[in-house]
Design a protein around this motif. Sequence first.
Motif, PDB file in Angstrom:
ATOM      1  N   PRO A  94     -31.881  12.054   1.553  1.00 36.03           N
ATOM      2  CA  PRO A  94     -31.108  11.487   0.437  1.00 36.03           C
ATOM      3  C   PRO A  94     -29.608  11.522   0.739  1.00 36.03           C
ATOM      4  N   VAL A  95     -28.953  10.372   0.647  1.00 34.10           N
ATOM      5  CA  VAL A  95     -27.511  10.276   0.877  1.00 34.10           C
ATOM      6  C   VAL A  95     -26.912   9.462  -0.267  1.00 34.10           C
ATOM      7  N   ASP A  96     -25.857  10.016  -0.877  1.00 24.28           N
ATOM      8  CA  ASP A  96     -25.135   9.300  -1.929  1.00 24.28           C
ATOM      9  C   ASP A  96     -23.802   8.861  -1.305  1.00 24.28           C
ATOM     10  N   PRO A  97     -23.682   7.565  -0.930  1.00 27.11           N
ATOM     11  CA  PRO A  97     -22.491   7.142  -0.182  1.00 27.11           C
ATOM     12  C   PRO A  97     -21.195   7.433  -0.932  1.00 27.11           C
ATOM     13  N   GLY A  98     -21.197   7.259  -2.250  1.00 24.83           N
ATOM     14  CA  GLY A  98     -19.985   7.507  -3.017  1.00 24.83           C
ATOM     15  C   GLY A  98     -19.589   8.980  -2.989  1.00 24.83           C
ATOM     16  N   ALA A  99     -20.565   9.883  -3.214  1.00 23.09           N
ATOM     17  CA  ALA A  99     -20.267  11.314  -3.218  1.00 23.09           C
ATOM     18  C   ALA A  99     -19.842  11.782  -1.828  1.00 23.09           C
TER      19      ALA A  99
ATOM     20  N   THR B 134       0.824  -1.210   0.000  1.00 23.34           N
ATOM     21  CA  THR B 134       0.000   0.000   0.000  1.00 23.34           C
ATOM     22  C   THR B 134       0.857   1.259   0.000  1.00 23.34           C
ATOM     23  N   THR B 135       2.148   1.097  -0.195  1.00 28.19           N
ATOM     24  CA  THR B 135       3.042   2.245  -0.021  1.00 28.19           C
ATOM     25  C   THR B 135       2.654   3.443  -0.876  1.00 28.19           C
ATOM     26  N   SER B 136       2.217   3.177  -2.099  1.00 33.20           N
ATOM     27  CA  SER B 136       1.977   4.301  -2.993  1.00 33.20           C
ATOM     28  C   SER B 136       0.556   4.855  -2.877  1.00 33.20           C
ATOM     29  N   LYS B 137      -0.310   4.177  -2.115  1.00 32.10           N
ATOM     30  CA  LYS B 137      -1.699   4.627  -2.050  1.00 32.10           C
ATOM     31  C   LYS B 137      -2.080   5.026  -0.636  1.00 32.10           C
ATOM     32  N   SER B 138      -3.102   5.863  -0.547  1.00 29.04           N
ATOM     33  CA  SER B 138      -3.625   6.211   0.761  1.00 29.04           C
ATOM     34  C   SER B 138      -4.362   5.011   1.335  1.00 29.04           C
ATOM     35  N   ALA B 139      -3.981   4.618   2.546  1.00 29.49           N
ATOM     36  CA  ALA B 139      -4.670   3.516   3.212  1.00 29.49           C
ATOM     37  C   ALA B 139      -6.129   3.879   3.487  1.00 29.49           C
ATOM     38  N   LEU B 140      -6.372   5.134   3.836  1.00 26.93           N
ATOM     39  CA  LEU B 140      -7.753   5.565   4.092  1.00 26.93           C
ATOM     40  C   LEU B 140      -8.607   5.451   2.837  1.00 26.93           C
ATOM     41  N   ILE B 141      -8.041   5.832   1.695  1.00 24.24           N
ATOM     42  CA  ILE B 141      -8.834   5.761   0.456  1.00 24.24           C
ATOM     43  C   ILE B 141      -9.149   4.311   0.105  1.00 24.24           C
ATOM     44  N   LEU B 142      -8.157   3.427   0.248  1.00 27.14           N
ATOM     45  CA  LEU B 142      -8.428   2.014  -0.044  1.00 27.14           C
ATOM     46  C   LEU B 142      -9.537   1.472   0.863  1.00 27.14           C
ATOM     47  N   ALA B 143      -9.444   1.780   2.145  1.00 26.52           N
ATOM     48  CA  ALA B 143     -10.473   1.286   3.083  1.00 26.52           C
ATOM     49  C   ALA B 143     -11.832   1.884   2.743  1.00 26.52           C
ATOM     50  N   ALA B 144     -11.863   3.169   2.393  1.00 32.46           N
ATOM     51  CA  ALA B 144     -13.135   3.813   2.069  1.00 32.46           C
ATOM     52  C   ALA B 144     -13.753   3.218   0.808  1.00 32.46           C
ATOM     53  N   GLN B 145     -12.911   2.889  -0.168  1.00 28.89           N
ATOM     54  CA  GLN B 145     -13.424   2.264  -1.393  1.00 28.89           C
ATOM     55  C   GLN B 145     -14.094   0.929  -1.076  1.00 28.89           C
TER      56      GLN B 145
ATOM     57  N   PHE C  89     -15.306   0.056   1.804  1.00 27.54           N
ATOM     58  CA  PHE C  89     -16.488   0.303   2.619  1.00 27.54           C
ATOM     59  C   PHE C  89     -17.674   0.703   1.744  1.00 27.54           C
ATOM     60  N   VAL C  90     -17.445   1.637   0.828  1.00 23.95           N
ATOM     61  CA  VAL C  90     -18.547   2.085  -0.039  1.00 23.95           C
ATOM     62  C   VAL C  90     -19.048   0.923  -0.895  1.00 23.95           C
ATOM     63  N   ALA C  91     -18.113   0.091  -1.380  1.00 25.30           N
ATOM     64  CA  ALA C  91     -18.536  -1.073  -2.166  1.00 25.30           C
ATOM     65  C   ALA C  91     -19.414  -1.998  -1.320  1.00 25.30           C
ATOM     66  N   ALA C  92     -19.053  -2.163  -0.047  1.00 23.25           N
ATOM     67  CA  ALA C  92     -19.848  -3.042   0.830  1.00 23.25           C
ATOM     68  C   ALA C  92     -21.234  -2.459   1.076  1.00 23.25           C
ATOM     69  N   VAL C  93     -21.297  -1.136   1.254  1.00 19.46           N
ATOM     70  CA  VAL C  93     -22.600  -0.487   1.456  1.00 19.46           C
ATOM     71  C   VAL C  93     -23.457  -0.668   0.214  1.00 19.46           C
TER      72      VAL C  93
ATOM     73  N   PRO D 136     -25.428  -2.503   7.597  1.00 16.63           N
ATOM     74  CA  PRO D 136     -24.582  -2.788   8.741  1.00 16.63           C
ATOM     75  C   PRO D 136     -24.702  -4.209   9.306  1.00 16.63           C
ATOM     76  N   LEU D 137     -25.864  -4.800   9.307  1.00 19.14           N
ATOM     77  CA  LEU D 137     -25.994  -6.075  10.024  1.00 19.14           C
ATOM     78  C   LEU D 137     -26.789  -7.009   9.122  1.00 19.14           C
ATOM     79  N   MET D 138     -26.244  -7.202   7.944  1.00 13.55           N
ATOM     80  CA  MET D 138     -26.961  -7.918   6.905  1.00 13.55           C
ATOM     81  C   MET D 138     -26.168  -9.134   6.473  1.00 13.55           C
TER      82      MET D 138
END
Lengths: 216, 216
Positions: free
Chosen positions: B192-197, B77-88, B90-94, B100-102
């Motif tokens: 209205p919430v757009d998780p990606g935005a 992960t050296t070249s990428k933001s760890a937060l961005i990878l985790a957020a990607q 997370f959004v994919a999971a949503v 949350p409990l599905m």
Amino acid sequence: MRATREALVTAALELFSEEGLDAPSLDAICDRAGYTRGAFYVHFPDRDALLVAVMEKVGEAFLSSVFEQFRSPPATTTSKSALILAAQRFVAAVEAGAYPLMPSAKARGARSGHERAPQIRPHQLLDACARSPVVRERYRALVEASIDQVAQLAWEDQSRAVIHTGLDPKQVGTMLLAVVIGAQTMVELGVPVDPGALARTVLLALVPNGAGDEPV
Amino acid sequence: MRATREALVTAALELFSEEGLDAPSLDAICDRAGYTRGAFYVHFPDRDALLVAVMEKVGEAFLSSVFEQFRSPPATTTSKSALILAAQRFVAAVEAGAYPLMPSAKARGARSGHERAPQIRPHQLLDACARSPVVRERYRALVEASIDQVAQLAWEDQSRAVIHTGLDPKQVGTMLLAVVIGAQTMVELGVPVDPGALARTVLLALVPNGAGDEPV
């Protein structure tokens, strides 16, 4: 007429704060207000309508305390971040116990003669929302109005290049409201949250220069 | 022994997802699992203990799907933001309905033969937390563990100067969990919430350079 309605709303606010949203009976609320059930039904179709009136009273007072300055001509805020000013007021309100659906500590003390821990919890409000479409609709409208007001402040900050101009103001509003609602829930769960430190972090991210100069 | 416990947890997860946290009776859960109440009480003292086991199963699977890569040596992960990878992730999971409990859409389809809208709502989980100290304690622990994992990612990003080094990593974790929990609540209310935005805005604020290069 208006005095009766106000007295019922005030009594409900006090009892909701002391005992929670679900505990106080309609009779208890009418008793505290000094009116009969008959008088109640002149003003409200049911208990949920009274809860909506309480939400409106508290929500609008709270929102105007956070946002009021920004309704006047923006000349006074030219040199400062509008988001930081609003966040400072918000954190002060949280620390004073005035959020989310609480009378002021002063109002609580005046009636009951002693301080009580706030009794209205986010899950109770969400419960009421799950049970009653009219309550949910009013709460949703308050959240959306708050998002729009924060988006307006973000837009003003962007027009003066105080925050990143690449951010979507509406998403900034959504993010800040989500932080507020999520932090409330975490406090209810017992997760340690420091509102001041959290606000500083959010604003340092959004307003890199302004937040450094002006700690929240 | 272990198979019985697993079958009961799996049956509870399916029924909670189909009918909500409170609706399914203990008998219905035992029936679906193919065991008796006697077998149930060998494994769980009560229904809340079963709910905690379900939360652990789902919560840990979800957290490991978001954070697993970061437990291996960080070279990848050296070249990428760890937060961005985790957020990607997370959004994919949503967006896949895994939060949350599905159970996964696949698991739901396999048993019931058709897709169902997720039935477990934040207010139900908070209700269960208000009612049961053991449930609240487990949920609180999951939230705190998530904050710590996000704080660790923020610290890694800071050590590579990918995010503002002036931010407190723990407060970044608290902020991101608050955004997640608050956004869930807003979705439940109908805001209205757009998780990606929303994720893009949060990350653009935290990771000004990285987010521009790599949209979430």
